[in-house]
Write a protein that holds these residues in place. Structure first.
Motif, PDB file in Angstrom:
ATOM      1  N   LYS A 161       0.621  -4.481   5.925  1.00 48.57           N
ATOM      2  CA  LYS A 161       1.244  -3.786   4.773  1.00 48.57           C
ATOM      3  C   LYS A 161       0.940  -4.574   3.501  1.00 48.57           C
ATOM      4  O   LYS A 161       0.507  -3.992   2.494  1.00 48.57           O
ATOM      5  CB  LYS A 161       2.744  -3.647   4.986  1.00 48.57           C
ATOM      6  CG  LYS A 161       3.491  -2.972   3.858  1.00 48.57           C
ATOM      7  CD  LYS A 161       4.951  -2.672   4.231  1.00 48.57           C
ATOM      8  CE  LYS A 161       5.700  -1.930   3.154  1.00 48.57           C
ATOM      9  NZ  LYS A 161       6.030  -2.779   1.972  1.00 48.57           N
ATOM     10  N   PHE A 169      -2.809  -4.069   2.415  1.00 43.49           N
ATOM     11  CA  PHE A 169      -3.138  -2.816   1.724  1.00 43.49           C
ATOM     12  C   PHE A 169      -2.516  -2.781   0.329  1.00 43.49           C
ATOM     13  O   PHE A 169      -3.145  -2.332  -0.630  1.00 43.49           O
ATOM     14  CB  PHE A 169      -2.713  -1.601   2.562  1.00 43.49           C
ATOM     15  CG  PHE A 169      -3.655  -1.294   3.694  1.00 43.49           C
ATOM     16  CD1 PHE A 169      -3.346  -1.659   4.994  1.00 43.49           C
ATOM     17  CD2 PHE A 169      -4.873  -0.677   3.450  1.00 43.49           C
ATOM     18  CE1 PHE A 169      -4.228  -1.400   6.030  1.00 43.49           C
ATOM     19  CE2 PHE A 169      -5.772  -0.412   4.476  1.00 43.49           C
ATOM     20  CZ  PHE A 169      -5.444  -0.777   5.767  1.00 43.49           C
ATOM     21  N   GLU A 170      -1.291  -3.264   0.237  1.00 40.72           N
ATOM     22  CA  GLU A 170      -0.654  -3.302  -1.092  1.00 40.72           C
ATOM     23  C   GLU A 170      -1.434  -4.230  -2.020  1.00 40.72           C
ATOM     24  O   GLU A 170      -1.651  -3.919  -3.191  1.00 40.72           O
ATOM     25  CB  GLU A 170       0.808  -3.750  -0.962  1.00 40.72           C
ATOM     26  CG  GLU A 170       1.690  -2.660  -0.357  1.00 40.72           C
ATOM     27  CD  GLU A 170       3.075  -3.140   0.040  1.00 40.72           C
ATOM     28  OE1 GLU A 170       3.242  -4.360   0.272  1.00 40.72           O
ATOM     29  OE2 GLU A 170       3.979  -2.286   0.148  1.00 40.72           O
ATOM     30  N   ALA A 177      -3.521  -0.159  -2.643  1.00 37.54           N
ATOM     31  CA  ALA A 177      -3.352   1.130  -1.954  1.00 37.54           C
ATOM     32  C   ALA A 177      -1.861   1.448  -1.825  1.00 37.54           C
ATOM     33  O   ALA A 177      -1.034   0.551  -1.695  1.00 37.54           O
ATOM     34  CB  ALA A 177      -4.013   1.085  -0.577  1.00 37.54           C
ATOM     35  N   VAL A 232       1.148   2.285   0.078  1.00 35.36           N
ATOM     36  CA  VAL A 232       1.753   2.345   1.418  1.00 35.36           C
ATOM     37  C   VAL A 232       2.962   3.276   1.312  1.00 35.36           C
ATOM     38  O   VAL A 232       3.794   3.124   0.412  1.00 35.36           O
ATOM     39  CB  VAL A 232       2.171   0.942   1.882  1.00 35.36           C
ATOM     40  CG1 VAL A 232       3.006   1.010   3.161  1.00 35.36           C
ATOM     41  CG2 VAL A 232       0.930   0.074   2.116  1.00 35.36           C
ATOM     42  N   VAL A 258      -0.973   5.033   4.757  1.00 32.09           N
ATOM     43  CA  VAL A 258      -1.543   4.714   3.450  1.00 32.09           C
ATOM     44  C   VAL A 258      -2.043   6.026   2.839  1.00 32.09           C
ATOM     45  O   VAL A 258      -2.670   6.845   3.523  1.00 32.09           O
ATOM     46  CB  VAL A 258      -2.696   3.692   3.560  1.00 32.09           C
ATOM     47  CG1 VAL A 258      -3.085   3.179   2.169  1.00 32.09           C
ATOM     48  CG2 VAL A 258      -2.303   2.512   4.449  1.00 32.09           C
TER      49      VAL A 258
END
Ligand SMILES: CC[C@H](C(=O)O)C(=O)SCCNC(=O)CCNC(=O)[C@H](O)C(C)(C)COP(=O)(O)OP(=O)(O)OC[C@H]1O[C@@H](n2cnc3c(N)ncnc32)[C@H](O)[C@@H]1OP(=O)(O)O
Ligand SMILES: [Co+2]
Length: 141
Positions: free
Chosen positions: A93, A96-97, A101, A103, A119
């Motif tokens: 998580k 991706f953050e 992106a 989440v 996502v």
């Protein structure tokens, strides 16, 4: 983060029963598991095993199903998302953050009984992407 195993391809359908018949009678799927409801996620689910992954059939469950909009736009259903496994859902998580992106929500228990998150497709090349913590050996899912 290293690309993990493709756990399943999510296929939205207006009728899981009809889709089961399709995968059994047209696609030659051997093992059809029993459908089950995931009210917390607003879907009825049925996994169809393939030799190296699974098809996850999902049917809207309840008024606020997150796939109701998808079925309204695609009345026959269609390919909905793909799901990759990761060893650590929280590290994923943050990854991706960190890449900017979106989440969608906090990690929550998914259809395999482990933590998952999604996502946003607009940050993933148009592909709604589910990230799922790899099931632990010996823990039933
Ligand atoms: C968790 C249990 C189980 C498991 O495996 O464990 C599941 O997988 S359940 C699967 C169902 N649950 C979810 O999908 C939750 C995450 N999804 C969402 O939050 C929404 O579907 C969202 C935000 C991706 C889209 O919401 P909605 O459809 O209400 O919004 P829009 O129609 O306005 O779409 C916004 C934008 O995204 C594009 N879009 C929508 N759905 C998809 C899709 N499946 N694949 C690719 N793109 C998608 C849509 O075209 C819009 O694009 P735009 O260019 O802005 O018009
Ligand atoms: Co899924």
């Amino acid at each position: 983060m290293k690309l993990g195993r493709l756990n399943h391809v999510g296929v939205a359908t207006p009728s899981i029963e009809k889709s089961i018949a399709f995968y059994r009678d047209v696609m030659g799927a051997e093992v059809i598991r029993e459908p089950f409801d995931l009210p917390a996620q607003g879907v009825k689910v049925c996994f169809v095993d393939t030799p190296n992954s699974q098809i996850e059939l999902i049917e809207p469950l309840g008024e606020s199903s997150p796939i109701a909009g998808f079925i309204a736009k695609n009345p026959e259903g269609g390919q909905h998302h793909i799901c990759y496994e990761v060893p650590d859902i929280h590290a994923a998580k943050s990854w991706f953050e960190g890449k900017g992106a979106r989440v969608l929500g906090e990690p929550r228990i998914g259809a395999h009984g482990t933590l998952i998150f999604f996502v946003h497709p607009r940050d993933m090349g148009g592909v709604l992407t589910e990230i799922m913590e790899t099931p632990r050996p010996g823990v039933s899912h």
